[in-house]
Write an enzyme that holds these catalytic residues in place. Structure first.
Site, mmCIF file in Angstrom:
data_model
loop_
_atom_site.group_PDB
_atom_site.id
_atom_site.type_symbol
_atom_site.label_atom_id
_atom_site.label_comp_id
_atom_site.label_asym_id
_atom_site.label_seq_id
_atom_site.Cartn_x
_atom_site.Cartn_y
_atom_site.Cartn_z
ATOM 1 N N LEU A 1 0.853 -1.207 0.000
ATOM 2 C CA LEU A 1 0.000 0.000 0.000
ATOM 3 C C LEU A 1 0.881 1.245 0.000
ATOM 4 O O LEU A 1 0.882 2.012 0.946
ATOM 5 C CB LEU A 1 -0.944 0.001 1.206
ATOM 6 C CG LEU A 1 -2.129 -0.958 1.128
ATOM 7 C CD1 LEU A 1 -3.144 -0.655 2.226
ATOM 8 C CD2 LEU A 1 -2.826 -0.873 -0.225
ATOM 9 N N HIS A 2 1.671 1.410 -1.050
ATOM 10 C CA HIS A 2 2.534 2.583 -1.146
ATOM 11 C C HIS A 2 1.852 3.638 -2.005
ATOM 12 O O HIS A 2 0.630 3.615 -2.137
ATOM 13 C CB HIS A 2 3.900 2.180 -1.681
ATOM 14 C CG HIS A 2 4.618 1.252 -0.738
ATOM 15 N ND1 HIS A 2 5.745 0.568 -1.070
ATOM 16 C CD2 HIS A 2 4.330 0.904 0.522
ATOM 17 C CE1 HIS A 2 6.130 -0.167 -0.051
ATOM 18 N NE2 HIS A 2 5.286 0.023 0.930
ATOM 19 N N THR A 3 2.643 4.542 -2.581
ATOM 20 C CA THR A 3 2.051 5.732 -3.192
ATOM 21 C C THR A 3 0.817 5.480 -4.046
ATOM 22 O O THR A 3 -0.274 5.904 -3.702
ATOM 23 C CB THR A 3 3.098 6.484 -4.041
ATOM 24 O OG1 THR A 3 4.359 6.332 -3.401
ATOM 25 C CG2 THR A 3 2.757 7.943 -4.130
ATOM 26 N N GLY B 1 -1.767 2.823 -2.641
ATOM 27 C CA GLY B 1 -2.222 3.422 -1.386
ATOM 28 C C GLY B 1 -3.189 4.558 -1.663
ATOM 29 O O GLY B 1 -4.215 4.711 -0.985
#
Lengths: 601, 86
Positions: B14-16, B19
């Site tokens: 769940l990064h940039t 996310g």
């Protein structure tokens, strides 16, 4: 002329006019900021205290107007980037937009104004700085790098709040080379590669965001070039020209005619070479008479796998797992290993990934495993020997690694190979251990996949019984560096006997031939992942011996492929026989070299 | 309150970008929504806190929703996470 040297960040040679990109000073902040004790950053001195409700309210309004203005800018940027550069990059700025309007960030900055009596600018700076530091403290490297995004968002917010526009890099004149202190993600996103020749910046390293972006955009770039801003300002007093070689990290301001000619030659050579190499990337490694081999890459980290993609490898022929173990004082956890292995498996999209289990020894120890003092570490407690049997005390290391590998195999095609095998019973012990670990995962209901089991053939002992070993493994990979060192009893790191370590020694080649023959007889693939696989002169004889897979650094791939595509199997077999029949390494190398020249002409 | 356990299946977690999609989706619901990873319990409607939770490949997280559309929220958010490939 002034010549400077920085870090080679992105290859390419370019000549252009100097364009110095600097941020305007935030004068608006300096003149109106009246209370911030921390704003030394902008040159503002401590002034009156903010205390009365009305002042705090005024500052809150400044902050929220600033956020709204920055939001408008970002919304425009998202649309423009989406149109010009596609959805992927646009989503990065959508993320910026999301962070800019994050409730938590707004609350934090507002509280700084009301409770800690900072002005809007001080509050922005503190809020962003605090968030940046939290990212920098994270374990995950990718997330740590997101601190750059925070800095970018903070800069945009400060300038928008002050109402000071900064020049968009999208609007600069054509044919320039940008010189700056640093370029942020939003700066580089606005660069139009068809208008900008390249850039050189004062800060950053090879893996900084700016450098990665330059390679993605294929813009020649030099980073970490100390003093370049001053030199550029100085150059603008003269002709204001600049030549830049991103592959060498060289920059020359106001070059002489001779220097221009020299750089133009370099540029022509670079472009011709690059075109030829990229054209090869999409083609298979197939001989003129239709024999295809696999060309894989050697990697140490998931980032290496991603970087190799433009060269279109047929898989990862050697994934050195020890890098995970070397960077830290404790053993990497199962999850940490799983993430790295699974990422590589996914990046390779179903192509084989050959993972080598921990290969360390007394000569290259890791902090988390105590190594005893040994007289002969190269002949000692190393590779699979130090973690195969329970009584060695490190079996847990191998078990954890196998669990991670089996779980990663659910995400792609993972093969596992074991280093430093010298006996048949070692392979039996490995297979028993693997079966145990697999049963354990099954009992725990974990998601996992099947792996192929193979061995490094790097001891003469293993090579001599390759026919027997082939009965119980799925593949061989010849480790030519260690095989050479053990066959010739010559430490490859010892300068005094460097002449004894002979890559083309016929004895080594005879062993290689036996190993390939044994693999063929049992129908299992045989690869090579040592340096020999990436040596151009070796490509033909290895092909002639019947090697199925070559693994090397990504940059070597097109050079080896070029030779294979130019050859026929008859030529390759003749070269192999000539090498095997040579009396000396020099003779073997000479015949291999001649065969290669003949094929390429 | 509704709770769903999910495993992160995409390499970047769940990064940039993923996310951001997750937070955008969460904001479509009126319920209060939290993501729980181990000891950490963070607001699902804040990308900053979601990113700092360091949720990555192979992590098991719980999505908790509390409010009128809690059922729909946990279902759609769990389905979104399962659909990420990046």
């Amino acid at each position: 002329m002034t010549a400077l040297k920085g870090i080679a960040a992105s290859p390419g040679v370019v000549l252009g006019r100097v364009f110095v990109y600097t941020m305007p000073r935030l004068e608006a902040v300096e003149s109106r900021c009246h209370a911030c004790h921390r704003c030394a950053w902008f040159g503002c001195e401590a002034g009156v205290e903010v205390g009365e409700g009305s002042v705090a309210e005024a500052e809150l309004k400044v902050l929220h107007d600033g956020i709204a203005a920055a939001r408008d800018q970002l919304e425009n940027l998202v649309e423009r980037v989406r149109a010009e550069r596609g959805d992927d990059l646009a989503e990065v700025f959508e993320g910026h937009l999301e962070i800019l309007t994050d409730e938590g960030l707004d609350e934090e900055m507002s509280a700084a104004i009301v409770e800690r009596k900072l002005c809007a600018y001080g509050a922005i700076r503190e809020g962003i700085e605090h968030q940046r530091n939290e990212f920098l403290a994270l374990e995950d490297e990718y997330l740590r790098e997101r601190a750059d995004d925070l800095a970018d968002i903070g800069r945009r917010l400060l300038y928008a709040t002050a109402g000071v526009p900064f020049m968009s890099l999208g609007d600069i004149p054509e044919g320039v080379i940008i010189v700056a202190r640093d370029l942020t993600p939003s700066d580089t996103a606005q660069l139009d590669p068809s208008r900008v020749g390249g850039f050189a910046v004062e800060t950053g390293g090879r893996t900084s965001h700016t450098a990665i972006m330059a390679r993605t955009l294929e813009l020649p770039a030099v980073v970490g070039c100390v003093g370049i801003l001053d030199a550029a300002q100085h150059a603008l007093e003269g002709k204001g020209e600049l030549v830049l070689d991103g592959g060498k990290g060289e920059v020359v301001f106001n070059p002489s005619d001779a220097e221009i000619t020299q750089f133009e030659q370099r540029r022509a050579a670079y472009l011709a070479d690059r075109e030829a190499m990229l054209a090869l990337a999409s083609l298979p490694a197939t001989t003129r008479d239709g024999q295809t081999v696999m060309l894989g890459v050697n990697i140490g980290t998931p980032a290496d796998a991603s970087a190799a993609i433009p060269w279109n490898p047929d898989g990862v022929g050697l994934y050195r797992s020890e890098f995970l173990f070397m960077d830290q004082p404790t053993l990497p956890t199962e999850d940490q290993q799983f993430k790295a292995y699974a990422t590589v498996a996914k990046v390779m999209k179903g192509k084989p990934v050959i993972l080598r289990t921990l290969d360390v020894g007394g000569d290259k120890p890791v902090a988390a495993i105590p190594f005893p003092e040994e007289d002969n570490p190269f002949l000692g407690w190393r590779g699979v020997r130090m973690c195969l049997y329970a009584e060695e005390g490190n079996q847990g290391v191998l078990r954890t690694q196998l669990r991670a590998a089996l779980r990663a195999a659910a995400e792609g095609d993972v093969w596992v190979m074991y280093p430093m095998i010298s006996a048949y019973e070692e392979v039996l012990a490995i297979k028993a251990l693997l079966a145990e670990v697999q049963a354990e995962l099954h009992a725990q209901g974990k998601r996992y996949g099947q792996v192929k089991t193979g061995i490094m053939v790097e001891t003469p002992g293993a090579a001599m019984i390759a026919d027997k070993l082939a009965e119980i493994v799925d593949f061989f990979s010849i480790g030519s560096n260690d095989l050479t060192q053990y066959t010739l009893a010559a430490d490859r790191g010892n300068q005094q006997i460097a002449r004894c370590y002979q890559t083309f020694h016929p004895a080594v080649w005879r062993l290689v031939a036996e190993v390939i023959k044994a693999g063929k007889a049992r129908g299992i693939p045989v690869g090579m992942c040592g340096e020999l696989a990436g040596i151009e002169e070796a490509a033909l004889p290895l092909l002639g011996l019947g090697l199925d897979e070559y693994s090397m650094s990504a940059q070597s791939l097109p050079r080896i492929k070029r030779i294979i595509r130019a050859a026929s199997m008859d030529q390759a077999c003749a070269a192999a026989q000539a090498v095997l029949q040579a009396h000396t390494a020099a003779e073997a190398h000479a015949v291999a070299h001649a065969a290669m020249r003949a094929v390429l002409e | 309150m509704q709770v769903r356990e999910v495993e992160i299946v995409n390499p970047t977690g769940l990064h940039t970008r993923p996310g951001n999609r997750f937070v955008k989706k969460a904001k479509e619901f009126a319920s209060e929504i939290h993501v729980v990873k181990g000891e950490k319990r963070v607001n699902a409607k804040s990308l900053l806190t979601i990113m700092k939770a360091g949720i990555s490949l192979g992590d098991k997280i719980s999505i908790e929703a509390d409010g009128q559309d809690e059922q729909q929220a946990v279902e759609e958010l769990a389905a979104l996470i399962a659909s990420f490939t990046e």
